[in-house]
Motif scaffolding. Structure first.
Motif, short mmCIF file in Angstrom:
data_model
loop_
_atom_site.label_atom_id
_atom_site.label_comp_id
_atom_site.label_asym_id
_atom_site.label_seq_id
_atom_site.Cartn_x
_atom_site.Cartn_y
_atom_site.Cartn_z
N ASP A 1 40.50 46.58 49.54
CA ASP A 1 40.60 46.21 48.14
C ASP A 1 40.75 44.71 47.90
O ASP A 1 40.89 44.27 46.75
CB ASP A 1 41.79 46.93 47.49
N ALA A 2 40.74 43.92 48.96
CA ALA A 2 40.89 42.47 48.80
C ALA A 2 39.71 41.88 48.05
O ALA A 2 38.57 42.34 48.20
CB ALA A 2 41.01 41.81 50.18
N PRO A 3 39.98 40.86 47.23
CA PRO A 3 38.86 40.23 46.52
C PRO A 3 37.93 39.54 47.53
O PRO A 3 38.37 39.10 48.60
CB PRO A 3 39.54 39.21 45.61
N GLU A 4 36.70 39.48 47.17
CA GLU A 4 35.72 38.83 48.04
C GLU A 4 36.00 37.34 48.10
O GLU A 4 36.27 36.69 47.08
CB GLU A 4 34.31 39.06 47.51
N VAL A 5 35.94 36.78 49.28
CA VAL A 5 36.13 35.36 49.46
C VAL A 5 34.81 34.67 49.13
O VAL A 5 33.77 35.04 49.66
CB VAL A 5 36.57 35.03 50.90
#
Length: 109
Positions: free
Chosen positions: A96-100
């Motif tokens: 679920d981490a935001p895209e870098v």
């Protein structure tokens, strides 16, 4: 890349080969390589680099969260049970981490 079982490595401590009693003992110990990522607990790791000085350190990387560490770092960076809880990640956290964002290309002068 398939996960391979880690192999123990030999580490020598002390002043080196004793040439007199004042030099002190040289101790060789077998240290097992890491078996899980300190940050996310994943068990698939890759050995990226080994020190040019045999047994001094290794750099490992987790296949899931991409965390990298040297084996000579303190326990709070190298062992899951000592890693700070506020920085630990789960598979869901990673998913679920935001895209870098990508780094833009260099401007031409």
């Amino acid at each position: 890349m398939a996960h391979q079982a880690p192999t123990p490595r030999q580490v020598t401590t002390g002043p080196g080969p004793a040439t007199s009693p004042e030099d002190g003992p040289t101790v060789t110990a077998t240290i097992a390589p890491p078996t899980e990522c300190p940050r996310c607990g994943y068990e698939s790791l890759q050995l990226l680099y080994s020190s040019p000085v045999a047994g001094a350190w290794e750099v490992h990387q987790c296949h899931r969260c991409l965390y990298c560490w040297r084996t000579c770092e303190p326990d709070r960076r190298t062992r899951r049970d000592a890693y700070p809880d506020s920085f630990k990640m789960t598979a869901e956290d990673i998913r679920d981490a935001p895209e870098v964002p990508t780094v833009p290309p260099l401007r031409q002068s």
